[in-house]
Design a protein around this motif. Structure first.
Motif, PDB file in Angstrom:
ATOM      1  N   PRO A 416       0.759  -1.243   0.042  1.00 28.30           N
ATOM      2  CA  PRO A 416      -0.071  -0.094  -0.042  1.00 28.30           C
ATOM      3  C   PRO A 416       0.961   1.450  -0.027  1.00 28.30           C
ATOM      4  N   ASP A 417       1.955   1.283   0.724  1.00 30.41           N
ATOM      5  CA  ASP A 417       2.565   2.335   0.867  1.00 30.41           C
ATOM      6  C   ASP A 417       3.488   2.638  -0.551  1.00 30.41           C
ATOM      7  N   LEU A 418       3.938   1.451  -1.036  1.00 25.12           N
ATOM      8  CA  LEU A 418       4.364   1.647  -2.469  1.00 25.12           C
ATOM      9  C   LEU A 418       3.487   2.052  -3.448  1.00 25.12           C
ATOM     10  N   SER A 419       2.466   1.755  -3.269  1.00 27.73           N
ATOM     11  CA  SER A 419       1.370   2.284  -4.372  1.00 27.73           C
ATOM     12  C   SER A 419       1.301   3.765  -4.108  1.00 27.73           C
ATOM     13  N   ASN A 420       1.392   4.111  -3.017  1.00 27.74           N
ATOM     14  CA  ASN A 420       1.251   5.585  -2.478  1.00 27.74           C
ATOM     15  C   ASN A 420       2.881   6.497  -3.085  1.00 27.74           C
ATOM     16  N   GLY A 421       3.584   5.823  -3.329  1.00 25.90           N
ATOM     17  CA  GLY A 421       4.984   6.502  -3.825  1.00 25.90           C
ATOM     18  C   GLY A 421       6.221   6.290  -2.886  1.00 25.90           C
ATOM     19  N   SER A 422       5.780   6.150  -1.533  1.00 26.74           N
ATOM     20  CA  SER A 422       6.865   6.066  -0.487  1.00 26.74           C
ATOM     21  C   SER A 422       6.466   5.030   0.617  1.00 26.74           C
ATOM     22  N   VAL A 423       7.621   4.790   1.370  1.00 27.18           N
ATOM     23  CA  VAL A 423       7.582   3.801   2.399  1.00 27.18           C
ATOM     24  C   VAL A 423       7.997   4.653   3.471  1.00 27.18           C
ATOM     25  N   ASP A 424       6.968   4.900   4.560  1.00 27.79           N
ATOM     26  CA  ASP A 424       7.533   5.289   5.686  1.00 27.79           C
ATOM     27  C   ASP A 424       8.449   4.367   6.815  1.00 27.79           C
ATOM     28  N   GLU A 425       9.456   5.365   6.942  1.00 33.58           N
ATOM     29  CA  GLU A 425      10.746   4.459   7.816  1.00 33.58           C
ATOM     30  C   GLU A 425      10.379   3.874   9.219  1.00 33.58           C
ATOM     31  N   SER A 426       9.588   4.633   9.848  1.00 35.38           N
ATOM     32  CA  SER A 426       9.014   3.743  11.099  1.00 35.38           C
ATOM     33  C   SER A 426       8.209   2.950  10.781  1.00 35.38           C
ATOM     34  N   GLY A 427       7.533   2.783   9.750  1.00 32.74           N
ATOM     35  CA  GLY A 427       6.520   1.706   9.400  1.00 32.74           C
ATOM     36  C   GLY A 427       7.229   0.541   9.100  1.00 32.74           C
ATOM     37  N   LEU A 428       8.187   0.751   8.049  1.00 28.65           N
ATOM     38  CA  LEU A 428       9.166  -0.345   7.963  1.00 28.65           C
ATOM     39  C   LEU A 428      10.068  -0.813   8.935  1.00 28.65           C
ATOM     40  N   LEU A 429      10.637  -0.088   9.682  1.00 30.74           N
ATOM     41  CA  LEU A 429      11.094  -0.681  10.847  1.00 30.74           C
ATOM     42  C   LEU A 429      10.093  -1.439  11.938  1.00 30.74           C
ATOM     43  N   ASN A 430       9.022  -1.123  12.032  1.00 31.29           N
ATOM     44  CA  ASN A 430       8.071  -1.850  12.739  1.00 31.29           C
ATOM     45  C   ASN A 430       7.570  -3.204  12.149  1.00 31.29           C
ATOM     46  N   ARG A 431       7.880  -3.388  10.894  1.00 28.63           N
ATOM     47  CA  ARG A 431       7.381  -4.488   9.923  1.00 28.63           C
ATOM     48  C   ARG A 431       8.601  -5.587  10.064  1.00 28.63           C
ATOM     49  N   ILE A 432       9.810  -4.844  10.194  1.00 31.63           N
ATOM     50  CA  ILE A 432      10.932  -5.628  10.151  1.00 31.63           C
ATOM     51  C   ILE A 432      11.118  -6.157  11.812  1.00 31.63           C
ATOM     52  N   LYS A 433      10.900  -5.317  12.653  1.00 31.32           N
ATOM     53  CA  LYS A 433      10.918  -5.970  14.079  1.00 31.32           C
ATOM     54  C   LYS A 433       9.935  -6.987  14.387  1.00 31.32           C
ATOM     55  N   ASP A 434       8.745  -6.734  13.745  1.00 39.74           N
ATOM     56  CA  ASP A 434       7.868  -7.803  13.934  1.00 39.74           C
ATOM     57  C   ASP A 434       8.126  -9.057  13.112  1.00 39.74           C
ATOM     58  N   ALA A 435       8.857  -8.897  12.208  1.00 39.74           N
ATOM     59  CA  ALA A 435       9.446 -10.393  11.427  1.00 39.74           C
ATOM     60  C   ALA A 435      10.606 -10.688  12.181  1.00 39.74           C
ATOM     61  N   GLN A 436      11.306  -9.958  12.763  1.00 40.59           N
ATOM     62  CA  GLN A 436      12.503 -10.463  13.838  1.00 40.59           C
ATOM     63  C   GLN A 436      11.630 -11.075  14.812  1.00 40.59           C
TER      64      GLN A 436
END
Length: 449
Positions: A416-436
């Motif tokens: 969804p972020d990619l579709s809007n043209g940018s990926v929020d850094e904090s959102g990305l970090l949260n997703r990586i943290k969840d994956a970890q």
């Protein structure tokens, strides 16, 4: 079939995680040809969406040859997605009945091995399929946790490379393909011309299989193996850098067609085949049959993908050996099968030099048979063969399916972020943290089983 313990059942359940990504010895030696008259061997394989008609013809052809050799019929069962595959495997393993032979992607082999539901091959079993020396040694790198405990018999090799349009690169003044990810981004900018609908890179952000492989490669090349013993390292800065680079092709560099946010790999291949991109990323020799019938026939070549991580000037650790995951298909025999000799006879047939070369001609995949691989003379395949030698196995742990899924889910959740043209850094970090967190929990469970 009964499970020896609840841990074994847990391993099967854990294997289901791979469904959204992607995955005892034999019977008595007959001493010669296997007599299968009146019997039927069940083989489960994935549907080849690119070459469906050819696959159906191959089923008929190999079935007729197997019938002539053994007197037995082959019943091919197919699955259309990784989810279908895992559902079939779970059902069959728990019930103790189902296909005799399964075709598995190499990265699924560790998870499948952890279920203890497939034959761990003995020396006698290897003899029944023509001997272990029949196979390219590199293809055996993810058949089991070590050389003495293997379940996966290599069928085809599918190292990942990038294809490039020679005419577009020449027109942009680019003399040779990039060898670092930073150089690739620079070249891609020179190749991009939105006015003509031409972009530097073709890749599919919504593909169910490929996105995590970029992150794995860039991380390993930066010196981060992702799995270090009992520790998962998705929270390493190299992983964030990898995602930012991969997403940045679309959002910052703008060297990817904006439509690619909804593309699968087949869409990327189609764009490259139409001459609309300079590079086709994360492809294999299975693209040859398509490209040879397209407008870029005679105008493209393959090259190994970069092995120097973003922001670096040289590979770290053994990153130079991580041009590709060790990729392809393994075949395994179900431990519950009552006709293992027939299963091994089938595998011996499809891994013979003649049949491997026939399969390569139809579908493009490299042979796992050593003699067949050595006999290939098409010069455009040399970089693909080179990539096979620079392929690194993903970690052999029953948790890898969950970890792979976690890596993929970061991209899925970022669409969804990619579709809007940018990926929020904090959102990305949260997703990586969840994956970890989820991946480490799976790694901990695997260590206790």
């Amino acid at each position: 079939m009964k499970f020896a313990s609840s841990a074994r059942l847990a391993a099967v359940i854990t294997a289901a995680a791979l469904a959204l990504t992607a995955c005892g010895g034999g019977g008595n030696d007959s001493g010669g040809a296997v007599d299968g008259k009146g019997k039927k061997l069940s083989v489960l394989v994935g549907v080849n969406a690119h070459y469906s008609a050819q696959q159906k013809e191959w089923f008929k052809d190999i079935g007729a040859k197997f019938k002539a050799q053994t007197g037995a019929d082959v019943e091919f069962e197919t699955f259309a997605s990784a989810n279908d595959e895992l559902t079939r495997i779970q059902t069959s393993v728990v019930s103790g009945q189902g296909p005799d032979v399964y075709s598995l992607g190499t990265t699924f082999t560790p998870t499948a091995y952890a279920t203890q539901a497939f034959v761990t091959l003995t020396d006698d079993d290897w003899k029944k399929v023509g001997g272990k020396d029949r196979f390219n040694p590199a293809a055996l790198g993810i058949s089991g946790p070590d050389a003495e405990h293997q379940a996966g018999i290599p069928f085809v090799s599918r190292p990942f490379v990038m294809a490039y349009n020679k005419e577009l690169l020449a027109a942009a003044g680019i003399e040779k393909p990039a060898t670092t990810w930073d150089e690739l981004a620079q070249q891609a900018k020179k190749l991009t011309n939105p006015a003509t609908g031409t972009f530097g890179l073709a890749t599919g952000y919504k593909d169910n299989f490929d996105p995590w492989k970029f992150i794995w490669a860039m991380s390993v090349q930066a010196g981060n193996p992702l799995v270090d013993g009992k520790t998962l390292k998705l929270d390493d800065p190299s992983v964030k850098k990898a995602y930012e680079t991969y997403f940045g092709w679309l959002t910052k560099d703008k060297v990817v067609d904006p439509s690619a946010v909804g593309w699968s790999n087949s869409n990327a291949v189609a764009a490259f085949a139409a001459g609309k991109s300079g590079y086709l990323m994360m492809t294999t020799s299975s693209s040859v049959p398509t490209l040879e019938k397209s407008s870029v026939a005679g105008k493209y070549a393959y090259a190994t993908m970069p092995t120097t991580a973003p922001g670096e000037t040289a590979p770290k650790g053994d990153g130079d050996k991580a041009a590709s995951i060790l990729s392809g298909d393994n075949v395994v025999v179900a431990d519950y099968s009552k006709q293992k000799d027939l299963a091994f006879a089938y595998i011996k047939l499809i891994t013979s030099k003649e049949e491997q070369l026939n399969y390569q001609k139809i579908f493009g995949d490299l042979p796992a048979n050593a003699e067949a691989l050595k006999s290939l003379t098409d010069p455009k395949l040399k970089p693909v063969v080179d990539a096979a030698g620079k392929s690194k196995a993903t970690p052999f742990t029953g948790a890898w399916g969950d970890i792979q899924l976690a890596l993929l889910n970061v991209t899925v959740q970022s669409v969804p972020d990619l579709s809007n043209g940018s990926v929020d850094e904090s959102g990305l970090l949260n997703r990586i943290k969840d994956a970890q967190t989820k991946g480490q929990a799976s790694l901990d469970r695997a260590a206790k089983s």
